[in-house]
Design an enzyme around this catalytic site. Structure first.
Site, PDB file in Angstrom:
ATOM      1  NE  ARG A 101       4.976  -8.330   1.987  1.00 26.88           N
ATOM      2  CZ  ARG A 101       5.049  -7.344   2.866  1.00 26.88           C
ATOM      3  NH1 ARG A 101       4.519  -7.481   4.063  1.00 26.88           N
ATOM      4  NH2 ARG A 101       5.613  -6.209   2.539  1.00 26.88           N
TER       5      ARG A 101
ATOM      6  CG  ASP B 162       0.067  -8.891   6.276  1.00 29.31           C
ATOM      7  OD1 ASP B 162      -0.544  -9.338   7.265  1.00 29.31           O
ATOM      8  OD2 ASP B 162       0.354  -7.686   6.147  1.00 29.31           O
ATOM      9  CG  ASN B 163       3.521  -7.616   8.816  1.00 24.07           C
ATOM     10  OD1 ASN B 163       3.422  -7.141   7.691  1.00 24.07           O
ATOM     11  ND2 ASN B 163       2.936  -7.067   9.870  1.00 24.07           N
TER      12      ASN B 163
ATOM     13  CG  ASP C 154      -0.686   9.153   3.420  1.00 21.39           C
ATOM     14  OD1 ASP C 154       0.015   8.122   3.535  1.00 21.39           O
ATOM     15  OD2 ASP C 154      -0.641  10.088   4.236  1.00 21.39           O
TER      16      ASP C 154
ATOM     17  CE  LYS D 175       8.148  -0.226   4.755  1.00 26.39           C
ATOM     18  NZ  LYS D 175       8.176  -0.916   6.070  1.00 26.39           N
TER      19      LYS D 175
ATOM     20  CG  ASP E 168       6.473  -5.480   6.558  1.00 22.92           C
ATOM     21  OD1 ASP E 168       7.282  -4.853   5.861  1.00 22.92           O
ATOM     22  OD2 ASP E 168       5.414  -5.929   6.114  1.00 22.92           O
TER      23      ASP E 168
ATOM     24  N   GLY F 138       0.796  -1.224   0.000  1.00 26.62           N
ATOM     25  CA  GLY F 138       0.000   0.000   0.000  1.00 26.62           C
ATOM     26  C   GLY F 138       0.822   1.263   0.000  1.00 26.62           C
TER      27      GLY F 138
END
Length: 484
Positions: free
Chosen positions: A180, A251-252, A122, A110, A261, A89
């Site tokens: 992942r 997912d981490n 955002d 990132k 992460d 994201g």
């Protein structure tokens, strides 16, 4: 900027296009390199004569030839609930490089802006969280614990709204693989066996080439077992050094067994077995003492995703290896921390009683084991003075001394070995917070100094003694959230 011996690739694009979306970075204003990891760049085969050359890449205003940025798609279990809407994201996989030594590196920016998977975010990262990840990934590398790495960091003037208005930053994160557990969950739950096999063969081909020629079921079984064992050993390493991840969603979880992460992490100060470092984790799902079990649960999620293409008995056998690998690694590491070269049936009892004592009396975890590493040279004071009730320390030290009588090496040799595994310097939250406050005022020299200390956590470094001090009262219970 590059060495001729470096190969430029983007093997992730060989996966079905459902695993990614091409996205261009959203440019930042007046971005500048504020930290550059020159030793890492050199190890990757890159020239680092002028780090500012990389400012355009870090700001999202420039792409080098061969860069084809994509936002990766995956899913996963967040706090035990499956979420199909996940993906990169706020980060983009730019390319992959293979250095002169043959090591492969993913480059992931990132804070690069919005992607189709940003949901309501955002796509930005703020300065404080970027600093924390940079510091902790390098601290973990210094401790010898598998981790993603920080290549460089860019700060910018763009405002970002979180709880308050903060400034934007980006981190160029590198690792051998950004895949992942959640990638496998996405393939299994949304695209079926063909996509799942493609992902499996991709990971095995790049990261487990020694398995590539085995028959399919044996290849998959051996790979899954290795993934489970790597995960178990990683979390045993976390527990032994007192590291709390904070957000162990599936997912981490790195498919190659690295710390991945960094969000609301913490290293333990006063030992608290149930310590929760993420203030949004209201139920304590990811508390320090629950991390080993959460690792197992995440391996179960991965197992469930693999069942369509693997023999169920092979999956179960692989999963059983988690507890074996974890217990072996944890017990051996704790023996090393206590300086116990010979194995004794009483060791596990001693180790668990030690943890109980540290918990009951809120003893600083790092200072206790480091003090124990110089007992013969400095006497009992470095351990006794950590306790309000000195008699508790005396009783434990007497028991410990009795156990040491079974050992055959000299005190000097034993304690030298202990100092090589018991760090003097860890990334305490208050140290990170002090660095962040200075950086927000434009001064990155304190961050550079702290980084230099953390790269040698086992050395005495008498000139840096202040970084080994326990936290002041204000620094003991800092409120860290997932907000980044």
């Amino acid at each position: 900027m590059t060495d001729q011996k470096i190969e430029i690739e983007h093997r992730y694009l060989e996966l079905p296009d459902s695993f990614y979306t091409r996205v261009k970075p959203s440019p930042l204003k007046e971005g500048r390199i504020v930290c550059f990891n020159a030793p890492l760049a050199q190890a990757m085969g890159f020239q680092a004569t002028d780090p500012s050359d990389w400012a355009g890449v870090g700001s999202g205003t420039e792409l080098l030839e061969g860069m084809d940025p994509v936002a990766m798609k995956y899913t996963g279990h967040q706090f035990g609930v499956y979420n199909p809407e996940l993906g990169d994201g706020r980060g983009l996989l730019l390319w992959e490089t293979v250095g002169p030594d043959g090591r492969r590196w993913d480059w992931h920016l990132k804070g690069a802006g919005m992607t189709p998977y940003s949901r309501f975010g955002d796509g930005r990262a703020v300065l404080r969280s970027t600093i924390r990840e940079y510091l902790c990934s390098e601290a973990m590398a210094g401790l010898g614990i598998p981790t993603t790495r920080a290549l460089f960091m860019v700060s910018a003037r763009d405002p970002v709204r979180r709880e308050s208005i903060e400034t934007a930053a980006t981190l160029l994160r590198v690792t051998q693989s950004h895949i992942r557990f959640g990638h496998f969950e996405f393939a299994a739950h949304h695209h079926g066996e063909k996509a799942l096999r493609s992902l499996l063969e991709h990971v095995i081909g790049l990261h487990y080439p020694e398995l590539a020629e085995l028959p399919e079921q044996e290849r998959y079984q051996r790979w899954y077992q290795e993934t489970v064992e790597r995960t178990a050993r990683l979390i045993a390493d976390w527990q032994a050094v007192g590291f709390c991840h904070g957000v162990m969603n599936s997912d981490n979880m790195s498919i190659i067994g690295e710390t991945f992460d960094y969000g609301p992490f913490a290293f333990l100060d006063d030992f608290d077995a149930g310590y929760i470092c993420n203030h949004t984790d209201q139920g304590g799902r990811y508390a320090y003492n629950r991390q080993p079990n959460v690792g197992f649960v995440n391996c179960q999620y991965l197992a469930n995703a693999l069942v369509p293409v693997m023999n169920e008995d092979d999956v179960r056998r692989g999963l059983r290896n988690y507890e074996i690998a974890y217990n072996q690694r944890f017990l051996q590491t704790m023996r090393n921390k206590l300086g116990l070269a010979k194995e004794s049936e009483t060791d596990l009892s001693l180790i668990m009683d030690t943890f109980s004592m540290l918990h009951e009396h809120s003893i600083d975890y790092t200072l206790f084991f480091r003090g124990l590493s110089s007992l013969s040279a400095n006497g009992r004071a470095s351990v006794r003075n950590l306790f309000v009730d000195r008699s508790v320390a005396d009783e434990w030290l007497s028991r410990y001394q009795e156990r040491l009588e079974e050992e055959e090496v000299s005190d000097e040799k034993r304690e030298a070995g202990m100092r090589a595994v018991n760090p003097k310097y860890i990334l305490r939250n208050y140290l990170a917070q002090k660095v962040i406050m200075e950086a927000q005022n434009g001064d990155y020299e304190p961050m550079e100094r702290l980084l230099a200390v953390l790269t040698r956590p086992f050395d005495e470094q008498p000139e840096n003694e202040e970084f080994a001090a326990p936290p002041p009262d204000w620094g003991k219970h800092l409120n860290i959230s997932c907000s980044s």
